[in-house]
Motif scaffolding. Structure first.
Motif, short mmCIF file in Angstrom:
data_model
loop_
_atom_site.label_atom_id
_atom_site.label_comp_id
_atom_site.label_asym_id
_atom_site.label_seq_id
_atom_site.Cartn_x
_atom_site.Cartn_y
_atom_site.Cartn_z
N PHE A 30 97.07 -35.57 49.23
CA PHE A 30 97.28 -35.26 47.83
C PHE A 30 98.41 -34.26 47.68
O PHE A 30 98.70 -33.46 48.57
N PHE A 68 96.78 -32.28 39.35
CA PHE A 68 96.95 -33.39 40.27
C PHE A 68 98.27 -34.09 40.00
O PHE A 68 98.63 -34.36 38.86
N LEU A 75 88.86 -30.48 49.90
CA LEU A 75 90.28 -30.46 50.20
C LEU A 75 90.65 -29.31 51.13
O LEU A 75 90.20 -28.18 50.93
N LYS A 93 98.21 -39.17 44.98
CA LYS A 93 97.38 -39.23 46.17
C LYS A 93 97.73 -40.48 46.97
O LYS A 93 98.19 -41.48 46.42
N ASN A 152 85.73 -35.38 49.08
CA ASN A 152 86.40 -34.59 48.05
C ASN A 152 86.61 -33.13 48.41
O ASN A 152 87.02 -32.36 47.56
N TYR A 211 82.82 -27.23 42.92
CA TYR A 211 83.32 -26.46 44.05
C TYR A 211 83.75 -25.07 43.59
O TYR A 211 84.11 -24.87 42.44
N SER A 267 84.59 -32.88 40.75
CA SER A 267 85.06 -34.24 41.04
C SER A 267 83.89 -35.21 41.01
O SER A 267 82.72 -34.81 41.00
N GLN A 268 84.25 -36.45 40.99
CA GLN A 268 83.30 -37.54 41.11
C GLN A 268 83.80 -38.38 42.27
O GLN A 268 85.00 -38.42 42.53
N GLN A 269 82.92 -39.04 42.95
CA GLN A 269 83.34 -39.89 44.07
C GLN A 269 84.44 -40.84 43.60
O GLN A 269 84.27 -41.55 42.62
N GLY A 270 85.57 -40.81 44.30
CA GLY A 270 86.65 -41.71 43.94
C GLY A 270 87.69 -41.12 43.01
O GLY A 270 88.73 -41.74 42.78
N THR A 271 87.43 -39.93 42.47
CA THR A 271 88.43 -39.30 41.59
C THR A 271 89.09 -38.15 42.32
O THR A 271 88.60 -37.67 43.34
N GLU A 272 90.20 -37.69 41.73
CA GLU A 272 90.78 -36.47 42.28
C GLU A 272 89.96 -35.27 41.83
O GLU A 272 89.08 -35.36 40.98
N VAL A 273 90.25 -34.14 42.42
CA VAL A 273 89.55 -32.90 42.09
C VAL A 273 90.26 -32.23 40.92
O VAL A 273 91.48 -32.12 40.90
N PHE A 274 89.49 -31.83 39.93
CA PHE A 274 90.01 -31.14 38.75
C PHE A 274 89.68 -29.66 38.86
O PHE A 274 88.55 -29.28 39.15
N TYR A 283 99.31 -31.35 44.62
CA TYR A 283 98.95 -30.67 43.39
C TYR A 283 100.08 -29.70 43.03
O TYR A 283 100.79 -29.20 43.91
#
Lengths: 111, 114
Positions: free
Chosen positions: B34, B46, B102, B49, B100, A33, A94-101, B36
């Motif tokens: 979430f 993070f 946000l 959540k 995902n 993103y 991110s990966q499906q199921g993870t938070e966004v880094f 952050y």
């Protein structure tokens, strides 16, 4: 520990120039993103991209374009920058199921 | 369209006090929520959540948040606060289904006085 790497940290340029920012993630994520954080620290998503689909926020001007060579890289190009483009640009993954880094950001100043 | 509101631009308190940062959301379905944190010069990190289930979720750095469907809120809490908690905190919403992407609130700057 940062796993989303952005370069450069800062960039100053003149109105009308073209700029390009790089982003690489080492997390093996499949989605990346770009977010824009303006002078008031408001965060807005610009693009989300995986190897199947690019989704563009409809408010993003056409002079902005993401560029990806593989799923670990998503660069941001801005053709002909304008003063209102001054902001911090945050890359994320991110990966499906993870938070966004998030990466640390690239601060763009347009003079 | 979904939205997130953090009504307090700044919160200041003394070390040892309890902190609560407010967040409310607007979304037609059940959201993923979430928190952050952004320390000066650093990337967003993070904290925690909420997806489903228990109303109180625990996160990193001793933080927890309470989901209240009745008033569409997801407030962040910690007790006691420490000076190192001084930072900007963002509440965010992800559409149900986990795409995902946000939507962030405006953020709250927390200042903890030693």
């Amino acid at each position: 520990e940062t796993a989303v790497f952005q370069t450069p940290n800062y960039h100053v340029t003149q109105v009308g120039n073209e700029v390009s920012f790089n982003c690489k993630q080492t997390l093996g994520h499949d989605t990346m993103y770009w977010y824009k954080q303006d002078s008031k620290k408001l965060l807005k998503i610009m693009f989300s991209y995986n190897n199947k689909q690019l989704i563009v926020n409809e408010t993003v001007p056409r002079r902005f374009s993401p560029q990806s060579s593989d799923k670990a890289h998503l660069n941001l190009r801005i053709k002909s920058v304008e003063p209102e483009d001054s902001a911090v640009y945050l890359c994320a993954s991110s990966q499906q199921g993870t938070e966004v880094f998030f990466g640390k950001g690239t601060r763009l100043t347009v003079v | 369209a979904q939205s997130v509101d953090q009504p307090d631009a700044h919160v200041t308190l003394y070390e040892g006090a309890s902190l609560e940062l407010r967040c409310s959301y607007s979304y037609s379905a059940a959201p993923y929520l979430f928190w952050y944190v952004q320390y000066p010069g650093q990337s967003l990190q993070f904290l925690l959540k909420y997806i489903t289930g228990d109303a109180v979720v625990k996160g990193t750095k001793g933080f927890e948040a309470e989901f209240r469907k009745s008033n569409s809120s997801f407030n962040l809490k910690k007790s006691p606060a420490h000076w190192s908690d001084s930072a900007k905190y963002f509440c965010a919403l992800e559409e149900a289904g986990g795409n995902n992407k946000l939507t962030f609130g405006q953020g709250t700057v927390l200042s903890v006085i030693p």
